[in-house]
Design a protein around this motif. Structure first.
Motif, PDB file in Angstrom:
ATOM      1  N   LEU A 144       0.788  -1.262  -0.125  1.00 14.49           N
ATOM      2  CA  LEU A 144       0.030  -0.175   0.001  1.00 14.49           C
ATOM      3  C   LEU A 144       0.800   1.417   0.176  1.00 14.49           C
ATOM      4  O   LEU A 144       0.614   2.304  -0.490  1.00 14.49           O
ATOM      5  CB  LEU A 144      -0.985  -0.018   1.214  1.00 14.49           C
ATOM      6  CG  LEU A 144      -2.078  -0.970   1.139  1.00 14.49           C
ATOM      7  CD1 LEU A 144      -2.918  -0.868   2.206  1.00 14.49           C
ATOM      8  CD2 LEU A 144      -2.662  -1.057  -0.016  1.00 14.49           C
ATOM      9  N   GLY A 145       2.054   1.344   0.635  1.00 14.75           N
ATOM     10  CA  GLY A 145       2.669   2.501   0.609  1.00 14.75           C
ATOM     11  C   GLY A 145       3.481   2.412  -0.762  1.00 14.75           C
ATOM     12  O   GLY A 145       3.866   3.699  -1.347  1.00 14.75           O
ATOM     13  N   GLY A 146       3.463   1.479  -1.622  1.00 11.65           N
ATOM     14  CA  GLY A 146       4.168   1.558  -3.023  1.00 11.65           C
ATOM     15  C   GLY A 146       2.839   2.576  -3.781  1.00 11.65           C
ATOM     16  O   GLY A 146       3.360   3.251  -4.770  1.00 11.65           O
ATOM     17  N   ILE A 147       1.617   2.015  -3.649  1.00  8.29           N
ATOM     18  CA  ILE A 147       0.597   2.958  -4.187  1.00  8.29           C
ATOM     19  C   ILE A 147       0.752   4.343  -3.579  1.00  8.29           C
ATOM     20  O   ILE A 147       0.625   5.426  -4.462  1.00  8.29           O
ATOM     21  CB  ILE A 147      -0.669   2.428  -3.911  1.00  8.29           C
ATOM     22  CG1 ILE A 147      -0.762   0.905  -4.696  1.00  8.29           C
ATOM     23  CG2 ILE A 147      -1.773   3.124  -4.499  1.00  8.29           C
ATOM     24  CD1 ILE A 147      -2.104   0.210  -4.728  1.00  8.29           C
ATOM     25  N   SER A 148       0.866   4.697  -2.372  1.00  9.10           N
ATOM     26  CA  SER A 148       0.649   5.920  -1.668  1.00  9.10           C
ATOM     27  C   SER A 148       2.003   6.871  -2.342  1.00  9.10           C
ATOM     28  O   SER A 148       1.708   8.052  -2.608  1.00  9.10           O
ATOM     29  CB  SER A 148       0.946   5.839  -0.399  1.00  9.10           C
ATOM     30  OG  SER A 148      -0.235   5.191   0.231  1.00  9.10           O
ATOM     31  N   THR A 149       3.037   6.270  -2.724  1.00  6.10           N
ATOM     32  CA  THR A 149       4.235   7.166  -3.050  1.00  6.10           C
ATOM     33  C   THR A 149       4.011   7.285  -4.852  1.00  6.10           C
ATOM     34  O   THR A 149       5.032   7.827  -5.326  1.00  6.10           O
ATOM     35  CB  THR A 149       5.479   6.505  -2.694  1.00  6.10           C
ATOM     36  OG1 THR A 149       5.710   5.085  -2.973  1.00  6.10           O
ATOM     37  CG2 THR A 149       5.762   6.646  -1.274  1.00  6.10           C
ATOM     38  N   GLY A 150       3.065   6.408  -5.328  1.00  2.65           N
ATOM     39  CA  GLY A 150       3.205   6.555  -6.590  1.00  2.65           C
ATOM     40  C   GLY A 150       4.006   5.490  -7.485  1.00  2.65           C
ATOM     41  O   GLY A 150       4.093   5.607  -8.769  1.00  2.65           O
ATOM     42  N   MET A 151       4.882   4.716  -6.826  1.00  2.98           N
ATOM     43  CA  MET A 151       5.567   3.672  -7.181  1.00  2.98           C
ATOM     44  C   MET A 151       4.985   2.496  -8.014  1.00  2.98           C
ATOM     45  O   MET A 151       5.378   2.049  -9.112  1.00  2.98           O
ATOM     46  CB  MET A 151       6.650   3.141  -6.230  1.00  2.98           C
ATOM     47  CG  MET A 151       7.763   2.221  -6.738  1.00  2.98           C
ATOM     48  SD  MET A 151       8.569   1.274  -5.248  1.00  2.98           S
ATOM     49  CE  MET A 151       7.506   0.005  -4.941  1.00  2.98           C
ATOM     50  N   LEU A 152       3.680   2.230  -7.584  1.00  2.00           N
ATOM     51  CA  LEU A 152       2.872   1.198  -7.963  1.00  2.00           C
ATOM     52  C   LEU A 152       1.722   1.809  -8.722  1.00  2.00           C
ATOM     53  O   LEU A 152       1.185   2.776  -8.056  1.00  2.00           O
ATOM     54  CB  LEU A 152       2.612   0.106  -7.047  1.00  2.00           C
ATOM     55  CG  LEU A 152       3.613  -0.552  -6.286  1.00  2.00           C
ATOM     56  CD1 LEU A 152       3.235  -1.520  -5.179  1.00  2.00           C
ATOM     57  CD2 LEU A 152       4.439  -1.420  -7.304  1.00  2.00           C
ATOM     58  N   ASP A 153       1.158   1.257  -9.711  1.00  2.00           N
ATOM     59  CA  ASP A 153      -0.073   1.792 -10.325  1.00  2.00           C
ATOM     60  C   ASP A 153      -1.231   0.859  -9.785  1.00  2.00           C
ATOM     61  O   ASP A 153      -2.336   1.509  -9.265  1.00  2.00           O
ATOM     62  CB  ASP A 153      -0.294   1.355 -11.811  1.00  2.00           C
ATOM     63  CG  ASP A 153       1.007   1.970 -12.483  1.00  2.00           C
ATOM     64  OD1 ASP A 153       1.430   3.203 -12.014  1.00  2.00           O
ATOM     65  OD2 ASP A 153       1.108   1.841 -13.758  1.00  2.00           O
ATOM     66  N   ILE A 154      -0.976  -0.549  -9.370  1.00  2.00           N
ATOM     67  CA  ILE A 154      -2.029  -1.187  -8.852  1.00  2.00           C
ATOM     68  C   ILE A 154      -1.546  -2.224  -7.952  1.00  2.00           C
ATOM     69  O   ILE A 154      -0.311  -2.464  -8.187  1.00  2.00           O
ATOM     70  CB  ILE A 154      -3.019  -1.873  -9.983  1.00  2.00           C
ATOM     71  CG1 ILE A 154      -2.410  -2.760 -10.890  1.00  2.00           C
ATOM     72  CG2 ILE A 154      -4.084  -0.912 -10.861  1.00  2.00           C
ATOM     73  CD1 ILE A 154      -3.132  -3.694 -11.711  1.00  2.00           C
ATOM     74  N   VAL A 155      -2.167  -2.695  -6.849  1.00  2.00           N
ATOM     75  CA  VAL A 155      -1.894  -3.940  -6.220  1.00  2.00           C
ATOM     76  C   VAL A 155      -2.981  -4.931  -6.324  1.00  2.00           C
ATOM     77  O   VAL A 155      -3.881  -4.893  -6.244  1.00  2.00           O
ATOM     78  CB  VAL A 155      -1.763  -3.603  -4.820  1.00  2.00           C
ATOM     79  CG1 VAL A 155      -1.599  -4.959  -4.011  1.00  2.00           C
ATOM     80  CG2 VAL A 155      -0.327  -2.792  -4.535  1.00  2.00           C
ATOM     81  N   ILE A 156      -2.458  -6.193  -6.880  1.00  2.00           N
ATOM     82  CA  ILE A 156      -3.350  -7.493  -7.089  1.00  2.00           C
ATOM     83  C   ILE A 156      -2.517  -8.488  -6.094  1.00  2.00           C
ATOM     84  O   ILE A 156      -1.446  -8.939  -6.582  1.00  2.00           O
ATOM     85  CB  ILE A 156      -3.633  -7.887  -8.255  1.00  2.00           C
ATOM     86  CG1 ILE A 156      -3.932  -6.673  -9.222  1.00  2.00           C
ATOM     87  CG2 ILE A 156      -4.879  -8.713  -8.152  1.00  2.00           C
ATOM     88  CD1 ILE A 156      -4.305  -7.221 -10.863  1.00  2.00           C
ATOM     89  N   ALA A 157      -2.996  -8.866  -5.160  1.00  2.00           N
ATOM     90  CA  ALA A 157      -2.185  -9.638  -4.110  1.00  2.00           C
ATOM     91  C   ALA A 157      -3.203 -10.313  -3.004  1.00  2.00           C
ATOM     92  O   ALA A 157      -2.570 -10.842  -1.928  1.00  2.00           O
ATOM     93  CB  ALA A 157      -1.132  -8.952  -3.299  1.00  2.00           C
ATOM     94  N   GLY A 158      -4.421 -10.572  -3.757  1.00  2.00           N
ATOM     95  CA  GLY A 158      -5.213 -11.550  -2.739  1.00  2.00           C
ATOM     96  C   GLY A 158      -5.623 -10.710  -1.737  1.00  2.00           C
ATOM     97  O   GLY A 158      -5.566 -11.415  -0.562  1.00  2.00           O
ATOM     98  N   MET A 159      -5.603  -9.351  -1.788  1.00  2.00           N
ATOM     99  CA  MET A 159      -5.771  -8.421  -0.711  1.00  2.00           C
ATOM    100  C   MET A 159      -7.381  -8.016  -0.182  1.00  2.00           C
ATOM    101  O   MET A 159      -8.090  -7.822  -1.298  1.00  2.00           O
ATOM    102  CB  MET A 159      -5.034  -7.045  -1.127  1.00  2.00           C
ATOM    103  CG  MET A 159      -4.929  -6.003   0.099  1.00  2.00           C
ATOM    104  SD  MET A 159      -4.068  -4.638  -0.368  1.00  2.00           S
ATOM    105  CE  MET A 159      -2.529  -5.116   0.057  1.00  2.00           C
ATOM    106  N   ASN A 160      -7.605  -8.039   1.022  1.00  2.00           N
ATOM    107  CA  ASN A 160      -8.885  -7.693   1.269  1.00  2.00           C
ATOM    108  C   ASN A 160      -9.172  -6.333   1.632  1.00  2.00           C
ATOM    109  O   ASN A 160      -8.127  -5.640   2.158  1.00  2.00           O
ATOM    110  CB  ASN A 160      -9.354  -8.731   2.687  1.00  2.00           C
ATOM    111  CG  ASN A 160      -9.077 -10.082   2.574  1.00  2.00           C
ATOM    112  OD1 ASN A 160      -8.371 -10.690   3.503  1.00  2.00           O
ATOM    113  ND2 ASN A 160      -9.428 -10.692   1.500  1.00  2.00           N
TER     114      ASN A 160
END
Length: 286
Positions: free
Chosen positions: A111-127
């Motif tokens: 989630l930190g990766g999204i907050s900093t703009g490093m990631l566009d999306i996270v798909i990781a079986g996340m609830n």
């Protein structure tokens, strides 16, 4: 506000510098992201669909230790990250006409990766839990999940109800729904570990009495380890509803697009197909 903006700018410069240096610096990068999770979402410009198309790639964050959602598999002699979530990301990237870039990170840094703009999306079986929804926005649920217990076969009869978990040692992956639920069990000794594989290894070596995982994940480990077993009649319900795709907080354009693609994949029967294929492959790889 200005102080935070300066901090974010400095962090992003370091992020891009480390990224350019390659995978050997990923641990440094993850430490940076972890320390930056408190940055408010309004300081990172919203990523539009056109932005993704313009840069020519979709950057997906995941934690490839969660079979059959994501895991490492040896395919044609190469180590390849595979699984249901990877197929979902490929479908989205193909629809956008861009390359898919997968970044395998610690789960609690995603989630930190999204907050900093490093990631566009996270798909990781996340609830999509309430605390996570404070940091990011989530798509619709793409896969319904419940939790199950893994135990050594010699302790199978000791765990038949949730009350049997009171006062016992339970292994979980850090930063997950399982960790939150285990911490609510009376007098439980919760052992939070970096990966699900670590939890299974601790179980097999008698360091913990059980491991709490998503049911489909627990089945994958049980199928490939003769000395452990999933407690089949003990299914623990969660309020999260299942797994969803995470993206920048308040990015409604991207969320609506992802929801449309999830609906398409479900209608075509692709989610079920990919899950069956991932289960078969993960059972041979774990």
């Amino acid at each position: 506000m200005k102080k935070k903006s300066v901090l974010l700018t400095m962090m992003l410069i370091i992020v891009f510098a480390i990224t350019a240096c390659g995978g050997e610096n990923m641990e440094e990068l993850e430490d940076l992201v972890e320390n930056g999770e408190e940055i408010v979402e309004s300081e990172v410009e919203k990523l539009s669909i056109e932005d993704i198309k313009s840069k020519g790639k979709l950057i997906m964050g995941t934690n490839a230790d969660y079979p059959p959602f994501e895991f490492h598999a040896l395919i044609d002699g190469k180590d390849v990250i595979s699984g249901l979530d990877i197929e979902i990301a490929k479908y989205i990237a193909d629809d956008l006409g861009v390359e898919l870039e997968i970044r395998d990170m610690d789960f609690n840094n995603l989630l930190g990766g999204i907050s900093t703009g490093m990631l566009d999306i996270v798909i990781a079986g996340m609830n999509p839990e309430p605390e996570r929804e404070k940091q990011v926005s989530f798509s619709d649920i793409y896969y319904e999940v419940n939790l199950s217990l893994l135990v050594r076969k010699d302790l199978e009869k000791a765990f038949e109800t949730e009350d049997d978990l009171i006062g016992t040692s339970i292994g979980v992956q850090i930063g997950t729904t399982q960790e939150d639920i285990a911490n609510e069990i009376k007098d439980a000794k919760v052992v939070s570990l970096k990966t699900n594989s670590d939890a299974v290894m601790n179980l097999k070596t008698n360091k913990i009495e059980s491991a709490l995982l998503e049911t489909i994940v627990a089945e994958s480990f049980a199928n490939t380890n003769d000395d452990i077993k999933m407690v089949e009649d003990l299914i623990i319900k969660t309020e999260s509803g299942g797994s969803a795709i995470a993206t920048q907080k308040g990015n409604e354009e991207l969320v609506q697009y992802l929801n449309k693609k999830i609906a398409e994949m479900k209608e075509k029967g692709l989610i079920e197909k990919w899950m069956k294929e991932a289960e078969k492959l993960s059972n041979s790889e774990i």
